[in-house]
Write a protein that holds these residues in place. Structure first.
Motif, PDB file in Angstrom:
ATOM      1  N   GLY A 554      -5.961  -1.891   3.731  1.00 20.23           N
ATOM      2  CA  GLY A 554      -6.580  -2.413   4.909  1.00 20.23           C
ATOM      3  C   GLY A 554      -5.024  -3.668   4.896  1.00 20.23           C
ATOM      4  O   GLY A 554      -4.925  -4.199   6.251  1.00 20.23           O
ATOM      5  N   PHE A 555      -4.591  -4.600   4.117  1.00 17.63           N
ATOM      6  CA  PHE A 555      -3.611  -4.898   4.024  1.00 17.63           C
ATOM      7  C   PHE A 555      -1.882  -4.745   5.236  1.00 17.63           C
ATOM      8  O   PHE A 555      -2.286  -5.498   6.006  1.00 17.63           O
ATOM      9  CB  PHE A 555      -3.027  -5.565   2.964  1.00 17.63           C
ATOM     10  CG  PHE A 555      -3.517  -6.270   2.337  1.00 17.63           C
ATOM     11  CD1 PHE A 555      -4.402  -7.525   2.707  1.00 17.63           C
ATOM     12  CD2 PHE A 555      -3.744  -5.700   0.584  1.00 17.63           C
ATOM     13  CE1 PHE A 555      -5.511  -8.244   1.842  1.00 17.63           C
ATOM     14  CE2 PHE A 555      -4.628  -6.675  -0.057  1.00 17.63           C
ATOM     15  CZ  PHE A 555      -5.774  -7.574  -0.098  1.00 17.63           C
ATOM     16  N   THR A 556      -2.360  -3.544   4.872  1.00 17.67           N
ATOM     17  CA  THR A 556      -0.658  -2.550   6.027  1.00 17.67           C
ATOM     18  C   THR A 556      -1.961  -2.841   7.572  1.00 17.67           C
ATOM     19  O   THR A 556      -0.773  -3.328   8.465  1.00 17.67           O
ATOM     20  CB  THR A 556      -1.391  -1.207   5.174  1.00 17.67           C
ATOM     21  OG1 THR A 556      -0.633  -0.718   4.571  1.00 17.67           O
ATOM     22  CG2 THR A 556       0.045  -0.994   6.213  1.00 17.67           C
ATOM     23  N   LEU A 557      -3.320  -2.479   7.607  1.00 18.63           N
ATOM     24  CA  LEU A 557      -2.987  -2.373   9.229  1.00 18.63           C
ATOM     25  C   LEU A 557      -3.682  -4.494   9.286  1.00 18.63           C
ATOM     26  O   LEU A 557      -3.141  -4.263  10.651  1.00 18.63           O
ATOM     27  CB  LEU A 557      -4.733  -2.394   9.043  1.00 18.63           C
ATOM     28  CG  LEU A 557      -4.437  -0.494   8.672  1.00 18.63           C
ATOM     29  CD1 LEU A 557      -6.206   0.364   9.315  1.00 18.63           C
ATOM     30  CD2 LEU A 557      -3.330   0.188   9.879  1.00 18.63           C
ATOM     31  N   ALA A 558      -3.892  -5.344   8.810  1.00 14.13           N
ATOM     32  CA  ALA A 558      -3.918  -6.793   8.952  1.00 14.13           C
ATOM     33  C   ALA A 558      -2.412  -6.914   9.166  1.00 14.13           C
ATOM     34  O   ALA A 558      -2.444  -7.363   9.895  1.00 14.13           O
ATOM     35  CB  ALA A 558      -5.169  -7.212   7.598  1.00 14.13           C
ATOM     36  N   ARG A 559      -1.350  -6.392   8.552  1.00 16.02           N
ATOM     37  CA  ARG A 559      -0.566  -7.410   8.508  1.00 16.02           C
ATOM     38  C   ARG A 559       0.455  -6.636   9.760  1.00 16.02           C
ATOM     39  O   ARG A 559       0.936  -7.705  10.243  1.00 16.02           O
ATOM     40  CB  ARG A 559       0.394  -6.887   7.237  1.00 16.02           C
ATOM     41  CG  ARG A 559       2.235  -7.420   7.278  1.00 16.02           C
ATOM     42  CD  ARG A 559       2.913  -7.179   5.983  1.00 16.02           C
ATOM     43  NE  ARG A 559       2.729  -5.660   5.829  1.00 16.02           N
ATOM     44  CZ  ARG A 559       3.697  -4.526   6.227  1.00 16.02           C
ATOM     45  NH1 ARG A 559       4.497  -4.284   7.500  1.00 16.02           N
ATOM     46  NH2 ARG A 559       3.393  -3.567   5.577  1.00 16.02           N
ATOM     47  N   GLN A 560       0.148  -5.116  10.008  1.00 19.14           N
ATOM     48  CA  GLN A 560       0.438  -4.950  11.367  1.00 19.14           C
ATOM     49  C   GLN A 560       0.044  -5.820  12.348  1.00 19.14           C
ATOM     50  O   GLN A 560       0.916  -5.895  14.291  1.00 19.14           O
ATOM     51  CB  GLN A 560       0.261  -3.806  11.813  1.00 19.14           C
ATOM     52  CG  GLN A 560       1.114  -2.879  10.340  1.00 19.14           C
ATOM     53  CD  GLN A 560       0.516  -0.911  10.893  1.00 19.14           C
ATOM     54  OE1 GLN A 560      -0.291  -0.715  11.579  1.00 19.14           O
ATOM     55  NE2 GLN A 560       1.164  -0.429  10.335  1.00 19.14           N
ATOM     56  N   LEU A 561      -1.375  -6.496  12.505  1.00 18.91           N
ATOM     57  CA  LEU A 561      -2.145  -6.533  13.571  1.00 18.91           C
ATOM     58  C   LEU A 561      -1.158  -8.220  13.821  1.00 18.91           C
ATOM     59  O   LEU A 561      -1.027  -8.436  15.341  1.00 18.91           O
ATOM     60  CB  LEU A 561      -3.468  -6.807  13.527  1.00 18.91           C
ATOM     61  CG  LEU A 561      -4.190  -5.755  13.603  1.00 18.91           C
ATOM     62  CD1 LEU A 561      -5.779  -6.009  12.682  1.00 18.91           C
ATOM     63  CD2 LEU A 561      -4.297  -4.856  15.362  1.00 18.91           C
ATOM     64  N   LEU A 562      -1.375  -8.617  12.873  1.00 19.12           N
ATOM     65  CA  LEU A 562      -0.712  -9.946  12.932  1.00 19.12           C
ATOM     66  C   LEU A 562       0.966 -10.243  12.713  1.00 19.12           C
ATOM     67  O   LEU A 562       1.321 -10.871  13.608  1.00 19.12           O
ATOM     68  CB  LEU A 562      -1.027 -11.321  11.855  1.00 19.12           C
ATOM     69  CG  LEU A 562      -2.213 -10.911  11.100  1.00 19.12           C
ATOM     70  CD1 LEU A 562      -2.502 -11.714   9.054  1.00 19.12           C
ATOM     71  CD2 LEU A 562      -3.343 -12.527  12.123  1.00 19.12           C
ATOM     72  N   ALA A 563       1.484  -9.489  12.760  1.00 21.49           N
ATOM     73  CA  ALA A 563       2.199  -9.341  13.667  1.00 21.49           C
ATOM     74  C   ALA A 563       3.148  -9.537  15.393  1.00 21.49           C
ATOM     75  O   ALA A 563       3.937  -9.815  15.401  1.00 21.49           O
ATOM     76  CB  ALA A 563       2.916  -7.783  12.676  1.00 21.49           C
ATOM     77  N   ARG A 564       1.934  -9.842  15.513  1.00 23.93           N
ATOM     78  CA  ARG A 564       1.296  -9.202  16.969  1.00 23.93           C
ATOM     79  C   ARG A 564       1.077 -10.520  17.353  1.00 23.93           C
ATOM     80  O   ARG A 564       0.990 -10.829  19.150  1.00 23.93           O
ATOM     81  CB  ARG A 564       1.036  -7.756  17.883  1.00 23.93           C
ATOM     82  CG  ARG A 564       1.419  -6.528  17.670  1.00 23.93           C
ATOM     83  CD  ARG A 564       1.038  -5.861  18.047  1.00 23.93           C
ATOM     84  NE  ARG A 564      -0.943  -5.171  18.391  1.00 23.93           N
ATOM     85  CZ  ARG A 564      -1.185  -4.901  17.258  1.00 23.93           C
ATOM     86  NH1 ARG A 564      -0.132  -3.582  17.010  1.00 23.93           N
ATOM     87  NH2 ARG A 564      -2.588  -4.413  16.582  1.00 23.93           N
ATOM     88  N   GLU A 565       1.056 -11.667  16.618  1.00 23.38           N
ATOM     89  CA  GLU A 565       0.387 -12.654  16.820  1.00 23.38           C
ATOM     90  C   GLU A 565       0.997 -14.180  16.755  1.00 23.38           C
ATOM     91  O   GLU A 565       1.631 -14.016  15.932  1.00 23.38           O
ATOM     92  CB  GLU A 565      -0.908 -12.803  16.504  1.00 23.38           C
ATOM     93  CG  GLU A 565      -1.765 -11.690  16.892  1.00 23.38           C
ATOM     94  CD  GLU A 565      -2.236 -11.757  18.570  1.00 23.38           C
ATOM     95  OE1 GLU A 565      -2.703 -12.889  18.863  1.00 23.38           O
ATOM     96  OE2 GLU A 565      -2.733 -10.830  18.765  1.00 23.38           O
ATOM     97  N   SER A 566       0.491 -14.888  16.785  1.00 24.39           N
ATOM     98  CA  SER A 566       1.296 -15.912  16.954  1.00 24.39           C
ATOM     99  C   SER A 566       0.563 -17.325  15.849  1.00 24.39           C
ATOM    100  O   SER A 566      -0.566 -17.290  16.185  1.00 24.39           O
ATOM    101  CB  SER A 566       2.151 -17.427  17.687  1.00 24.39           C
ATOM    102  OG  SER A 566       0.861 -17.353  19.039  1.00 24.39           O
ATOM    103  N   GLY A 567       0.956 -17.986  15.838  1.00 28.58           N
ATOM    104  CA  GLY A 567      -0.044 -19.190  14.392  1.00 28.58           C
ATOM    105  C   GLY A 567       0.038 -19.049  13.557  1.00 28.58           C
ATOM    106  O   GLY A 567       0.678 -18.328  12.957  1.00 28.58           O
ATOM    107  N   ASN A 568      -0.599 -19.824  12.892  1.00 25.76           N
ATOM    108  CA  ASN A 568      -0.879 -19.786  11.227  1.00 25.76           C
ATOM    109  C   ASN A 568      -1.991 -18.582  11.519  1.00 25.76           C
ATOM    110  O   ASN A 568      -2.949 -18.281  11.578  1.00 25.76           O
ATOM    111  CB  ASN A 568      -1.923 -21.107  10.858  1.00 25.76           C
ATOM    112  CG  ASN A 568      -1.122 -22.134  10.640  1.00 25.76           C
ATOM    113  OD1 ASN A 568       0.272 -22.501  10.322  1.00 25.76           O
ATOM    114  ND2 ASN A 568      -1.355 -23.446  12.301  1.00 25.76           N
TER     115      ASN A 568
END
Length: 674
Positions: A554-568
């Motif tokens: 779950g943390f792996t997928l969440a980190r991959q999703l957030l890598a494409r986003e900006s902000g906090n």
């Protein structure tokens, strides 16, 4: 002229708040979130019922079936089928007593006349009549057979007997007719002759239908349609209706003792005497039993009461019991509210009362109401939520969670002024629930003028409608990117944690999409493995029937999703279990309970990667015991995120307050940096 309204205090007697689609959908929200399936949620609501806006309880199928069972038991417990014969026997015995009294009076008059020959003749006649009466058989058919050839002394007794025979013939005839149709009453000899012709034509049509030939249904209905007020539209529908009636009458015969059945058959043979009509009836019954074996032709009822039923009462009771059985079968097998529309509401009202009929009518209309309101739609044979329905589920979940917050905690209270962290984009949008109420007056008034012009109104003043509202669009100076990690392991429903967690997920999505539209929200569900979920999938997602809590994946997928986003960036994880699964270097899931050392280490390595990527992990532990609490605290120390140990009842309070507090802190930080 403008409309005028008057208002008065509510005193509890006024009506007008009918159960509508919105009210039904509000009731459905928890079921939709728990089952993730519109059809399953509707079936559950059908079973349990609901409460309308006036607080009136709408009966569900469980309650209706229980009421139906009680109605049936009450009729069987109070009635005695043997009364069919008691009534006839009592009247025959009364006629015989009247005849004996007349014989005694005639003999006494002759003996007192002084005429010896008259007295002798009267005594011989009295002996002959009394012997005839004494030797009468005990069974009804035998009594009637003997009285048919008996020379009555009493004209009144003879008249009463003839009237009784006529009444019995009429009842037996009506029994035959009732097996055919419910249309004919007070049958005349001409009606009976026409019914024989109809039955002959019906048997011929049925035989053609069984051979696969054209049965000539239209021609039959044109000539004999008045026998069938239900107006069947096909030969199959006609035969099924007749089979239901004949099966009900057969149930009456089956419910009698062998002696009672034999008496009724002999009585029918004795009184009717029309062998052709009886043969036609027997032929039809046999054909229908072959065509409709599911009609439960062997069904019977156990009457245990003391109240004797007359012949007509018994036939009506069997019809009612048959209708109850059909209604019970419909209620038990209804797979959707629309299936309940097949119930005959007049029969329901007659059998169970107005309240039951009203509840059944409302349940039957439920699907149509939801479709008409645009909340659900049919897709490939199943009901699915529309975009409007998805938004409403989120709004309902958010409203419920906010309503549960205490006054000291953050509430959903927008200010009329812009707050720090927003700037105008000089654009506008239609107002939606949850938006700050910052009206763009020019566009709002222009919308109202355009609407009134379309309605043909040109006069002032301008009448504003909620649909006219248009608000100024703002954007946030500080953007947040959040991934919600939702535990879908089997322990969640087992501990009653699944529904509160999913409700929080829906509420958080609605909050971000309506009040913080520039923010990003990703969703990851995890059990033995993890998977990315879209907002459209969220209402239908359910728990997995597997063991394992794979935080690592779950943390792996969440980190991959957030890598494409900006902000906090942050991860909000809702769970009730320790990490018991991880993905091996070969790409396969590994599960062990209690948690294996390699699983814990793999999970913490992923926490370190999130920390290095400046992703804060806030964890909400449900019912955390010592080992789970220790793991969450260790993870929070490594990451710098926060840990919340809560219960299903206040999970929403913690998540929403923490999220909004985070937004306020970001706004203050953005103002200081500016």
């Amino acid at each position: 002229m403008s409309a005028r309204f008057t208002y008065s205090a509510w005193d509890g007697t006024q009506t007008g708040f009918e159960f509508d689609a919105d009210g039904a959908f509000d009731e459905l929200t928890d079921e939709l979130l728990y089952h993730g399936d519109v059809d399953a949620a509707l079936r559950r609501m059908m079973q349990d019922g609901m409460t309308d806006r006036d607080g009136n309880q709408l009966q569900g199928l469980r309650e209706l079936l229980e009421q139906l069972r009680q109605e049936r038991e009450e009729r069987l417990a109070n009635s005695d089928l043997g009364g069919v014969y008691d009534e006839i026997n009592d009247e025959l015995n009364d006629i015989v007593d009247e005849e004996r009294h007349a014989i005694d009076n005639a003999l006494r008059d002759a003996q007192n006349s002084g005429d010896q020959r008259r007295a002798e003749n009267a005594e011989a006649a009295a002996q002959d009549r009394n012997m005839h009466l004494d030797l009468m058989p005990d069974d009804l058919a035998g009594k009637i057979r003997e009285l048919d050839s008996y020379n009555f002394e009493s004209a009144d007794a003879k008249q009463r007997y003839e009237q009784l025979v006529d009444k019995l013939k009429e009842q037996l005839m009506q029994q035959m007719v009732d097996q055919m149709s419910g249309a004919m009453q007070n049958m005349t000899p001409e009606d009976m002759a026409r019914m024989k012709d109809m039955m002959a034509a019906l048997n011929e049509m049925l035989e053609k239908h069984q051979r696969g030939e054209d049965p000539g249904f239209e021609e039959f209905m044109e000539e004999y349609g008045d026998f069938f007020p239900e107006n069947p539209e096909s030969v199959e529908e006609l035969l099924e209706q007749m089979a239901q009636r004949m099966a009900a009458m057969q149930a009456m015969m089956n419910s009698m003792t062998p002696e009672q059945r034999a008496q009724l058959q002999e009585l029918s043979d004795q009184l009717m005497g029309d062998m052709d009509l009886q043969w036609q009836m027997q032929q039809l019954s046999g054909n229908l039993q072959q065509m409709f074996p599911q009609m439960q032709w062997e069904r019977s009822y156990d009457f245990e009461g003391q109240d004797p039923m007359g012949f007509a009462q018994a036939m009506q009771a069997m019809q009612d019991l048959g209708d109850m059985d059909q209604l019970e079968n419909l209620l038990r097998n209804a797979s959707s509210p629309s299936a309940l529309a097949e119930a005959d509401m007049d029969k329901v009202r007659n059998l169970m009362g107005d309240d039951a009929a009203k509840s059944l009518e409302r349940l039957a209309e439920l699907t149509k109401q939801l479709e008409a309101a645009g909340l659900v739609e049919q897709k490939e044979g199943r009901l699915e939520l529309t975009p409007k329905g998805l938004r409403k589920i989120g709004a309902n979940a958010l409203r419920e969670l906010f309503s549960n917050l205490s006054k000291e905690m953050a509430g959903q209270h927008e200010l009329s002024q812009h707050g720090v962290g927003h700037e105008r984009t000089y654009d506008s949008k239609e107002y939606e629930y949850g938006d700050p109420f910052q009206l763009d007056l020019n566009r709002t008034i222009r919308n109202a003028l355009r609407r009134q012009a379309g309605e043909g109104a040109t006069s002032t003043p301008i009448q504003l409608s909620p649909d006219d509202f248009e608000i100024e669009r703002t954007e946030h100076l500080t953007r947040s990117s959040t991934v919600l990690m939702l535990d879908l392991s089997l322990s969640m429903p087992m501990r009653d944690n699944f529904l509160p967690a999913k409700k929080v997920a829906m509420a958080l999505h609605h909050l971000i999409s309506t009040q913080f539209p520039r923010d990003y929200l990703g969703i990851v569900g995890f059990s033995e493995t993890a998977r990315i979920l879209t907002a459209d999938q969220l209402p239908e997602v359910s728990w997995d029937f597997v063991y394992g809590t794979n935080m690592h994946h779950g943390f792996t997928l969440a980190r991959q999703l957030l890598a494409r986003e900006s902000g906090n960036k942050q991860i909000i994880m809702i769970t009730d279990g320790e990490p018991t699964a991880h993905i091996t270097p070969d790409g396969y899931p590994f599960f062990n309970y209690p948690p294996a050392r390699e699983t814990v280490e793999a999970t913490l390595r992923e926490v370190v990667r999130c920390t290095k990527s400046h992703i804060r992990i806030n964890t909400f532990g449900l019912g955390a015991d010592g080992s789970l609490r220790a793991f969450i605290e260790r993870m929070s120390q490594m990451n710098g995120g926060r840990a919340f140990f809560t219960t299903p009842e206040n999970l929403g309070d913690y998540v929403l307050v923490d999220f909004l507090d985070g937004k306020r802190q970001q706004a203050r930080a953005g103002r200081r940096s500016a």
